[in-house]
Design a protein around this motif. Structure first.
Motif, PDB file in Angstrom:
ATOM      1  N   HIS A  68       0.837  -1.192   0.000  1.00  0.00           N
ATOM      2  CA  HIS A  68       0.000   0.000   0.000  1.00  0.00           C
ATOM      3  C   HIS A  68       0.874   1.245   0.000  1.00  0.00           C
ATOM      4  CE1 HIS A  68      -3.305  -2.567   1.171  1.00  0.00           C
ATOM      5  NE2 HIS A  68      -4.123  -1.564   1.406  1.00  0.00           N
ATOM      6  N   LEU A  69       0.385   2.285  -0.655  1.00  0.00           N
ATOM      7  CA  LEU A  69       0.956   3.615  -0.474  1.00  0.00           C
ATOM      8  C   LEU A  69      -0.085   4.390   0.315  1.00  0.00           C
ATOM      9  CD1 LEU A  69       2.573   4.879  -3.811  1.00  0.00           C
ATOM     10  CD2 LEU A  69       3.621   4.902  -1.540  1.00  0.00           C
ATOM     11  N   VAL A  70       0.298   4.896   1.483  1.00  0.00           N
ATOM     12  CA  VAL A  70      -0.679   5.629   2.294  1.00  0.00           C
ATOM     13  C   VAL A  70      -0.115   6.976   2.722  1.00  0.00           C
ATOM     14  CG1 VAL A  70      -1.716   3.508   3.232  1.00  0.00           C
ATOM     15  CG2 VAL A  70       0.010   4.683   4.539  1.00  0.00           C
ATOM     16  N   ILE A  71      -1.018   7.930   2.844  1.00  0.00           N
ATOM     17  CA  ILE A  71      -0.646   9.191   3.475  1.00  0.00           C
ATOM     18  C   ILE A  71      -1.016   9.037   4.945  1.00  0.00           C
ATOM     19  CG2 ILE A  71      -0.994  11.694   3.565  1.00  0.00           C
ATOM     20  CD1 ILE A  71      -2.074  11.501   0.681  1.00  0.00           C
ATOM     21  N   VAL A  72      -0.019   9.178   5.820  1.00  0.00           N
ATOM     22  CA  VAL A  72      -0.312   9.182   7.251  1.00  0.00           C
ATOM     23  C   VAL A  72      -0.617  10.640   7.585  1.00  0.00           C
ATOM     24  CG1 VAL A  72       0.532   8.595   9.551  1.00  0.00           C
ATOM     25  CG2 VAL A  72       1.286   7.252   7.569  1.00  0.00           C
ATOM     26  N   LYS A  73      -1.918  10.934   7.710  1.00  0.00           N
ATOM     27  CA  LYS A  73      -2.341  12.345   7.861  1.00  0.00           C
ATOM     28  C   LYS A  73      -2.135  12.825   9.283  1.00  0.00           C
ATOM     29  CE  LYS A  73      -5.902  12.982   4.663  1.00  0.00           C
ATOM     30  NZ  LYS A  73      -7.330  12.940   4.347  1.00  0.00           N
ATOM     31  N   GLU A  74      -2.410  11.929  10.193  1.00  0.00           N
ATOM     32  CA  GLU A  74      -2.326  12.211  11.627  1.00  0.00           C
ATOM     33  C   GLU A  74      -1.948  10.879  12.272  1.00  0.00           C
ATOM     34  OE1 GLU A  74      -2.293  13.520  14.455  1.00  0.00           O
ATOM     35  OE2 GLU A  74      -2.142  15.471  13.526  1.00  0.00           O
ATOM     36  N   TYR A  75      -1.615  10.886  13.553  1.00  0.00           N
ATOM     37  CA  TYR A  75      -1.390   9.605  14.222  1.00  0.00           C
ATOM     38  C   TYR A  75      -2.667   8.767  14.095  1.00  0.00           C
ATOM     39  CZ  TYR A  75       2.805  11.625  16.253  1.00  0.00           C
ATOM     40  OH  TYR A  75       4.041  12.190  16.417  1.00  0.00           O
ATOM     41  N   GLY A  76      -2.527   7.573  13.528  1.00  0.00           N
ATOM     42  CA  GLY A  76      -3.683   6.674  13.411  1.00  0.00           C
ATOM     43  C   GLY A  76      -4.678   7.039  12.332  1.00  0.00           C
ATOM     44  N   GLU A  77      -4.327   8.002  11.480  1.00  0.00           N
ATOM     45  CA  GLU A  77      -5.261   8.412  10.411  1.00  0.00           C
ATOM     46  C   GLU A  77      -4.593   8.238   9.051  1.00  0.00           C
ATOM     47  OE1 GLU A  77      -7.347  12.271   9.916  1.00  0.00           O
ATOM     48  OE2 GLU A  77      -7.631  11.995  12.071  1.00  0.00           O
ATOM     49  N   TYR A  78      -5.168   7.370   8.227  1.00  0.00           N
ATOM     50  CA  TYR A  78      -4.500   6.973   6.999  1.00  0.00           C
ATOM     51  C   TYR A  78      -5.395   7.198   5.785  1.00  0.00           C
ATOM     52  CZ  TYR A  78      -1.959   4.485  10.602  1.00  0.00           C
ATOM     53  OH  TYR A  78      -1.264   4.187  11.734  1.00  0.00           O
ATOM     54  N   GLU A  79      -4.791   7.658   4.703  1.00  0.00           N
ATOM     55  CA  GLU A  79      -5.516   7.710   3.428  1.00  0.00           C
ATOM     56  C   GLU A  79      -4.756   6.826   2.446  1.00  0.00           C
ATOM     57  OE1 GLU A  79      -6.007  11.633   1.696  1.00  0.00           O
ATOM     58  OE2 GLU A  79      -6.551  10.708  -0.226  1.00  0.00           O
ATOM     59  N   ILE A  80      -5.437   5.781   1.991  1.00  0.00           N
ATOM     60  CA  ILE A  80      -4.780   4.862   1.053  1.00  0.00           C
ATOM     61  C   ILE A  80      -4.830   5.494  -0.337  1.00  0.00           C
ATOM     62  CG2 ILE A  80      -4.864   2.551   0.013  1.00  0.00           C
ATOM     63  CD1 ILE A  80      -6.334   1.664   2.624  1.00  0.00           C
ATOM     64  N   ILE A  81      -3.661   5.701  -0.950  1.00  0.00           N
ATOM     65  CA  ILE A  81      -3.649   6.304  -2.293  1.00  0.00           C
ATOM     66  C   ILE A  81      -3.215   5.297  -3.362  1.00  0.00           C
ATOM     67  CG2 ILE A  81      -3.300   8.672  -1.455  1.00  0.00           C
ATOM     68  CD1 ILE A  81      -0.324   8.299  -2.509  1.00  0.00           C
ATOM     69  N   GLY A  82      -2.763   4.139  -2.938  1.00  0.00           N
ATOM     70  CA  GLY A  82      -2.371   3.124  -3.915  1.00  0.00           C
ATOM     71  C   GLY A  82      -2.293   1.761  -3.252  1.00  0.00           C
ATOM     72  N   LYS A  83      -2.575   0.715  -4.053  1.00  0.00           N
ATOM     73  CA  LYS A  83      -2.449  -0.640  -3.479  1.00  0.00           C
ATOM     74  C   LYS A  83      -2.247  -1.647  -4.607  1.00  0.00           C
ATOM     75  CE  LYS A  83      -7.423  -1.577  -2.882  1.00  0.00           C
ATOM     76  NZ  LYS A  83      -8.061  -0.421  -3.502  1.00  0.00           N
ATOM     77  N   THR A  84      -1.917  -2.867  -4.218  1.00  0.00           N
ATOM     78  CA  THR A  84      -1.687  -3.888  -5.238  1.00  0.00           C
ATOM     79  C   THR A  84      -3.022  -4.415  -5.763  1.00  0.00           C
ATOM     80  OG1 THR A  84      -0.650  -5.984  -5.758  1.00  0.00           O
ATOM     81  CG2 THR A  84      -1.423  -5.712  -3.497  1.00  0.00           C
ATOM     82  N   HIS A  85      -3.024  -4.739  -7.048  1.00  0.00           N
ATOM     83  CA  HIS A  85      -4.238  -5.312  -7.656  1.00  0.00           C
ATOM     84  C   HIS A  85      -4.249  -6.833  -7.516  1.00  0.00           C
ATOM     85  CE1 HIS A  85      -5.720  -1.812 -10.344  1.00  0.00           C
ATOM     86  NE2 HIS A  85      -5.112  -1.355  -9.264  1.00  0.00           N
ATOM     87  N   ASP A  86      -3.123  -7.402  -7.137  1.00  0.00           N
ATOM     88  CA  ASP A  86      -3.073  -8.878  -7.023  1.00  0.00           C
ATOM     89  C   ASP A  86      -2.186  -9.286  -5.839  1.00  0.00           C
ATOM     90  OD1 ASP A  86      -0.485  -8.509  -8.447  1.00  0.00           O
ATOM     91  OD2 ASP A  86      -1.774  -8.240 -10.201  1.00  0.00           O
ATOM     92  N   ASP A  87      -0.969  -9.771  -6.130  1.00  0.00           N
ATOM     93  CA  ASP A  87      -0.091 -10.234  -5.044  1.00  0.00           C
ATOM     94  C   ASP A  87       0.511  -9.058  -4.283  1.00  0.00           C
ATOM     95  OD1 ASP A  87      -0.533 -12.757  -5.944  1.00  0.00           O
ATOM     96  OD2 ASP A  87       1.435 -13.024  -6.865  1.00  0.00           O
ATOM     97  N   ALA A  88       0.820  -9.294  -3.020  1.00  0.00           N
ATOM     98  CA  ALA A  88       1.612  -8.314  -2.258  1.00  0.00           C
ATOM     99  C   ALA A  88       3.084  -8.533  -2.624  1.00  0.00           C
ATOM    100  CB  ALA A  88       1.416  -8.533  -0.762  1.00  0.00           C
ATOM    101  N   ALA A  89       3.900  -7.507  -2.394  1.00  0.00           N
ATOM    102  CA  ALA A  89       5.318  -7.608  -2.756  1.00  0.00           C
ATOM    103  C   ALA A  89       5.979  -8.794  -2.040  1.00  0.00           C
ATOM    104  CB  ALA A  89       6.031  -6.303  -2.404  1.00  0.00           C
ATOM    105  N   GLY A  90       5.716  -8.943  -0.736  1.00  0.00           N
ATOM    106  CA  GLY A  90       6.328 -10.034   0.028  1.00  0.00           C
ATOM    107  C   GLY A  90       5.873 -11.393  -0.487  1.00  0.00           C
ATOM    108  N   GLU A  91       4.591 -11.457  -0.886  1.00  0.00           N
ATOM    109  CA  GLU A  91       4.045 -12.704  -1.432  1.00  0.00           C
ATOM    110  C   GLU A  91       4.804 -13.072  -2.711  1.00  0.00           C
ATOM    111  OE1 GLU A  91      -0.055 -11.832  -1.997  1.00  0.00           O
ATOM    112  OE2 GLU A  91      -0.567 -13.876  -2.583  1.00  0.00           O
TER     113      GLU A  91
END
Ligand code: KG4
Ligand code: ZN
Length: 352
Positions: free
Chosen positions: A156-179
């Motif tokens: 995931h690419l996320v903006i950490v806006k505040e402590y504990g507050e996240y906006e997801i701006i990108g993610k994988t469409h299939d496998d995760a990188a570690g997978e």
């Protein structure tokens, strides 16, 4: 969910000490963390050797081992920190995402301690824990910042806006990188756990030996796809086998790793520039990858972006990161009742 303020718990004082528990996958972990950033102890009992026999994590075995280990791991964490249960201000526990049976062991344990010790209970999202690992060793780090989360189950690419507050701006469409690392490692014959083995082998290989695809998704510049590269590696290995050609495993590892790293770095930097983010963080097991760290370091330096990532022990699964995330929940007064349950597919920012 029950929300109580810290005042209601009568715990408003300067130092907040949290016992954190993490059992979402194959590490039984407990830590004592003060004020979200000071780690008094960080005990990790890894089951990797056991699961290696089966080529991956066996959920039932993971749950049983957590049950066997958890009491000793918590006792050690308290002893190492030099604290008693009565010195604690709260219990933090990972309640998702992860293997349901494994999560349940930690959640049940945390609830029992919270009940018996009259302590507030805090539920932590495992991936938010990974992000918070960055607060521990970077005292100057404060939101907002951009975070690349790369673990066994998430990219995931996320903006950490505040402590504990996240906006997801990108993610994988299939496998995760570690997978992808784990599947490719298995195909090359490296076995489990794949990521560190590819990392090590790649150091002996040529990253330009084989040209594997760098996937970009039309219209989704911040999203990822790793299934194509995984198939490309499998095809390469199958074709070589059919032609009875000798394959250099280190070259395959280095070329695969280079393709994954290129995409992760390019998309992260492009997003940071587009959003005018001056600080980038990395989180999750794949953030321990040597090539990713070096390449992201160089790219951030070129663009004048500050890069932070946790040390190796805090990149992969641990409870100190859960204690850090729990502290910021504590500060907001977000406590959970004894009905807290494991949520295996918990989404980032969700309170299941
Ligand atoms: O964050 P993590 O410990 O557990 C999850 O929450 O998933 O990440 C585990 C993943 C595995 O896929 C593992 O192969 C990968 O992180 N990993 C690595 C490295 N160390 C761990 N991948 C690439 N290079 C590494 N050095
Ligand atoms: Zn993890």
């Amino acid at each position: 969910m029950r929300i109580k303020t810290a005042q209601e718990w009568g715990k408003m004082k300067k130092d907040i000490t949290i016992l954190a528990i993490e059992t979402s996958c194959d590490e039984t972990a407990a830590a004592v963390v003060r004020n979200g950033r000071i780690v008094l102890s960080n005990v990790i009992s890894s089951q990797i050797d056991l699961h290696t026999l089966y080529g991956g994590v066996v959920p039932e075995i993971a749950s049983r081992k957590h049950i066997e280990n958890i009491d000793a791991v918590i006792t050690e964490a308290l002893e190492e920190a030099g604290v008693e249960l009565s010195d604690l201000d709260a219990i933090g526990v990972t309640y998702g995402p992860g293997l349901v049976g494994a999560l349940l062991v930690g959640v049940a344990e945390a609830k029992a301690i919270a009940y018996a010790s009259h302590l507030p209970l805090i539920g932590v999202h495992h991936i938010e824990g990974h992000v918070s690992a960055n607060y521990i060793e970077h005292p100057e780090l404060e939101p907002p910042f951009l975070c690349l989360i790369v673990s066994g189950g998430h990219t995931h690419l996320v903006i950490v806006k505040e402590y504990g507050e996240y906006e997801i701006i990108g993610k994988t469409h299939d496998d995760a990188a570690g997978e992808a690392f784990d599947k490719v490692a298995r195909a090359i014959g490296f076995g489990y756990p794949g990521g560190p083995k590819i990392d090590r082998a790649a150091k002996e290989g040529n990253p330009e030996a084989i040209s594997f695809p760098r996937a970009h998704i039309d219209g989704h510049p911040n999203d990822f796809s790793f299934s194509g590269i995984k198939s490309a590696v499998l095809n390469y290995l199958n074709q070589a086998a059919m032609k009875e050609e000798v394959v250099n495993p280190s070259d395959v590892a280095a070329s695969f790793q280079a393709a994954v790293v290129d995409v992760l770095v390019e998309k992260t930097i492009n997003a940071a520039l587009a959003l005018n983010m001056k600080t980038v963080a990395m989180a999750g097991g794949v953030a321990s990858n040597t090539a990713l760290r070096a390449s992201m370091e160089a790219a951030c330096k070129k663009e004048g972006i500050t890069l932070v990532y946790p040390s190796l022990i805090l990149c992969t699964d641990n409870a100190a990161m859960i204690g850090s995330a729990a502290y910021y929940e504590y500060q907001k007064g977000i406590f959970r009742g004894l009905d807290l349950n494991a949520v295996p597919n918990l989404k980032i920012g969700e309170k299941g």
